[in-house]
Design a protein around this motif. Structure first.
Motif, PDB file in Angstrom:
ATOM      1  N   GLN A  80       0.828  -1.202   0.000  1.00 17.20           N
ATOM      2  CA  GLN A  80       0.000   0.000   0.000  1.00 17.20           C
ATOM      3  C   GLN A  80       0.863   1.253   0.000  1.00 17.20           C
ATOM      4  O   GLN A  80       0.553   2.227  -0.667  1.00 17.20           O
ATOM      5  N   ASP A  81       1.951   1.252   0.748  1.00 14.39           N
ATOM      6  CA  ASP A  81       2.829   2.424   0.819  1.00 14.39           C
ATOM      7  C   ASP A  81       3.687   2.587  -0.431  1.00 14.39           C
ATOM      8  O   ASP A  81       4.153   3.679  -0.729  1.00 14.39           O
ATOM      9  N   SER A  82       3.893   1.498  -1.187  1.00 14.62           N
ATOM     10  CA  SER A  82       4.773   1.578  -2.346  1.00 14.62           C
ATOM     11  C   SER A  82       4.061   2.041  -3.618  1.00 14.62           C
ATOM     12  O   SER A  82       4.716   2.296  -4.614  1.00 14.62           O
ATOM     13  N   LEU A  83       2.726   2.128  -3.588  1.00 10.92           N
ATOM     14  CA  LEU A  83       2.005   2.601  -4.771  1.00 10.92           C
ATOM     15  C   LEU A  83       2.207   4.104  -4.943  1.00 10.92           C
ATOM     16  O   LEU A  83       2.035   4.868  -3.994  1.00 10.92           O
ATOM     17  N   PRO A  84       2.539   4.542  -6.160  1.00 12.15           N
ATOM     18  CA  PRO A  84       2.693   5.980  -6.386  1.00 12.15           C
ATOM     19  C   PRO A  84       1.347   6.703  -6.278  1.00 12.15           C
ATOM     20  O   PRO A  84       0.285   6.113  -6.460  1.00 12.15           O
ATOM     21  N   ALA A  85       1.437   7.977  -5.991  1.00 13.40           N
ATOM     22  CA  ALA A  85       0.219   8.771  -5.812  1.00 13.40           C
ATOM     23  C   ALA A  85      -0.608   8.836  -7.091  1.00 13.40           C
ATOM     24  O   ALA A  85      -1.835   8.906  -7.033  1.00 13.40           O
ATOM     25  N   GLY A  86       0.033   8.813  -8.253  1.00 12.43           N
ATOM     26  CA  GLY A  86      -0.695   8.864  -9.521  1.00 12.43           C
ATOM     27  C   GLY A  86      -1.609   7.671  -9.711  1.00 12.43           C
ATOM     28  O   GLY A  86      -2.749   7.815 -10.162  1.00 12.43           O
ATOM     29  N   ILE A  87      -1.132   6.487  -9.347  1.00  8.44           N
ATOM     30  CA  ILE A  87      -1.958   5.283  -9.477  1.00  8.44           C
ATOM     31  C   ILE A  87      -3.114   5.326  -8.478  1.00  8.44           C
ATOM     32  O   ILE A  87      -4.253   4.981  -8.813  1.00  8.44           O
ATOM     33  N   ARG A  88      -2.844   5.767  -7.266  1.00  8.37           N
ATOM     34  CA  ARG A  88      -3.921   5.864  -6.269  1.00  8.37           C
ATOM     35  C   ARG A  88      -4.959   6.883  -6.699  1.00  8.37           C
ATOM     36  O   ARG A  88      -6.167   6.662  -6.554  1.00  8.37           O
ATOM     37  N   PHE A  89      -4.523   8.015  -7.257  1.00  7.59           N
ATOM     38  CA  PHE A  89      -5.465   9.029  -7.727  1.00  7.59           C
ATOM     39  C   PHE A  89      -6.283   8.502  -8.900  1.00  7.59           C
ATOM     40  O   PHE A  89      -7.484   8.757  -8.991  1.00  7.59           O
ATOM     41  N   HIS A  90      -5.650   7.765  -9.797  1.00 10.99           N
ATOM     42  CA  HIS A  90      -6.359   7.182 -10.937  1.00 10.99           C
ATOM     43  C   HIS A  90      -7.440   6.218 -10.451  1.00 10.99           C
ATOM     44  O   HIS A  90      -8.561   6.219 -10.961  1.00 10.99           O
ATOM     45  N   LEU A  94     -11.427   6.636 -11.039  1.00 13.47           N
ATOM     46  CA  LEU A  94     -12.172   5.554 -11.677  1.00 13.47           C
ATOM     47  C   LEU A  94     -13.318   5.086 -10.783  1.00 13.47           C
ATOM     48  O   LEU A  94     -14.439   4.857 -11.259  1.00 13.47           O
ATOM     49  N   GLY A  95     -13.066   4.959  -9.499  1.00 15.34           N
ATOM     50  CA  GLY A  95     -14.131   4.587  -8.563  1.00 15.34           C
ATOM     51  C   GLY A  95     -15.239   5.623  -8.522  1.00 15.34           C
ATOM     52  O   GLY A  95     -16.420   5.283  -8.452  1.00 15.34           O
ATOM     53  N   GLY A  96     -14.881   6.909  -8.576  1.00 16.07           N
ATOM     54  CA  GLY A  96     -15.891   7.970  -8.604  1.00 16.07           C
ATOM     55  C   GLY A  96     -16.740   7.931  -9.859  1.00 16.07           C
ATOM     56  O   GLY A  96     -17.953   8.124  -9.804  1.00 16.07           O
ATOM     57  N   VAL A  97     -16.109   7.658 -11.002  1.00 14.00           N
ATOM     58  CA  VAL A  97     -16.851   7.562 -12.257  1.00 14.00           C
ATOM     59  C   VAL A  97     -17.804   6.360 -12.218  1.00 14.00           C
ATOM     60  O   VAL A  97     -18.975   6.458 -12.621  1.00 14.00           O
ATOM     61  N   ILE A  98     -17.337   5.233 -11.733  1.00 18.70           N
ATOM     62  CA  ILE A  98     -18.188   4.044 -11.633  1.00 18.70           C
ATOM     63  C   ILE A  98     -19.346   4.291 -10.676  1.00 18.70           C
ATOM     64  O   ILE A  98     -20.502   3.949 -10.970  1.00 18.70           O
ATOM     65  N   PHE A  99     -19.068   4.896  -9.546  1.00 23.44           N
ATOM     66  CA  PHE A  99     -20.108   5.204  -8.563  1.00 23.44           C
ATOM     67  C   PHE A  99     -21.148   6.161  -9.146  1.00 23.44           C
ATOM     68  O   PHE A  99     -22.351   5.938  -9.004  1.00 23.44           O
ATOM     69  N   GLY A 100     -20.699   7.209  -9.819  1.00 24.24           N
ATOM     70  CA  GLY A 100     -21.623   8.147 -10.448  1.00 24.24           C
ATOM     71  C   GLY A 100     -22.458   7.492 -11.530  1.00 24.24           C
ATOM     72  O   GLY A 100     -23.660   7.768 -11.657  1.00 24.24           O
ATOM     73  N   THR A 101     -21.857   6.621 -12.317  1.00 20.93           N
ATOM     74  CA  THR A 101     -22.588   5.914 -13.368  1.00 20.93           C
ATOM     75  C   THR A 101     -23.667   5.027 -12.771  1.00 20.93           C
ATOM     76  O   THR A 101     -24.796   4.974 -13.292  1.00 20.93           O
TER      77      THR A 101
END
Length: 115
Positions: A80-90, A94-101
């Motif tokens: 969890q700590d080794s994931l870059p911020a860009g991947i976490r933000f992506h 993506l979760g927000g888009v799926i939730f909104g859909t």
């Protein structure tokens, strides 16, 4: 002596401390959505309120169990700590888009059922 933030963290199956915030957010959102919108949608399909509320509560318990397993029990803090911020933000976007859909689809279903 004042407790630090890390003393409030919960542990995974290996005894490592895990941040509880993702689990709390997912579980709280699940219960909020299931119990506030679920019985209304099920009422549109002719399901009584008591059965709809019970069904939504069961669904929320199942989703909370999944969230606990995913965000607490099986999580590896090192990964969890080794994931870059860009991947976490992506993933967050993506979760927000799926939730909104999903919410838009449910709104269309409700509009068709009412009309």
């Amino acid at each position: 002596m004042k407790k630090s933030y890390y003393e409030y963290l919960i542990t995974n199956r290996h005894g490592e401390t895990v941040d509880p915030v993702p689990f709390i957010v997912i579980t709280g959102s699940t219960w909020l959505l299931c119990l506030s919108f679920g019985p209304l949608y099920l009422d549109l399909f002719g399901i009584p309120w008591t059965q709809g509320l019970f069904t939504c509560a069961i669904l929320a318990v199942v989703a909370s169990s999944w969230a606990y397993r995913r965000f607490v029990w099986t999580v590896d803090p090192a990964v969890q700590d080794s994931l870059p911020a860009g991947i976490r933000f992506h993933r967050l976007c993506l979760g927000g888009v799926i939730f909104g859909t999903i919410l838009i689809i449910l709104a269309f279903i409700a509009a068709v059922m009412i009309a």
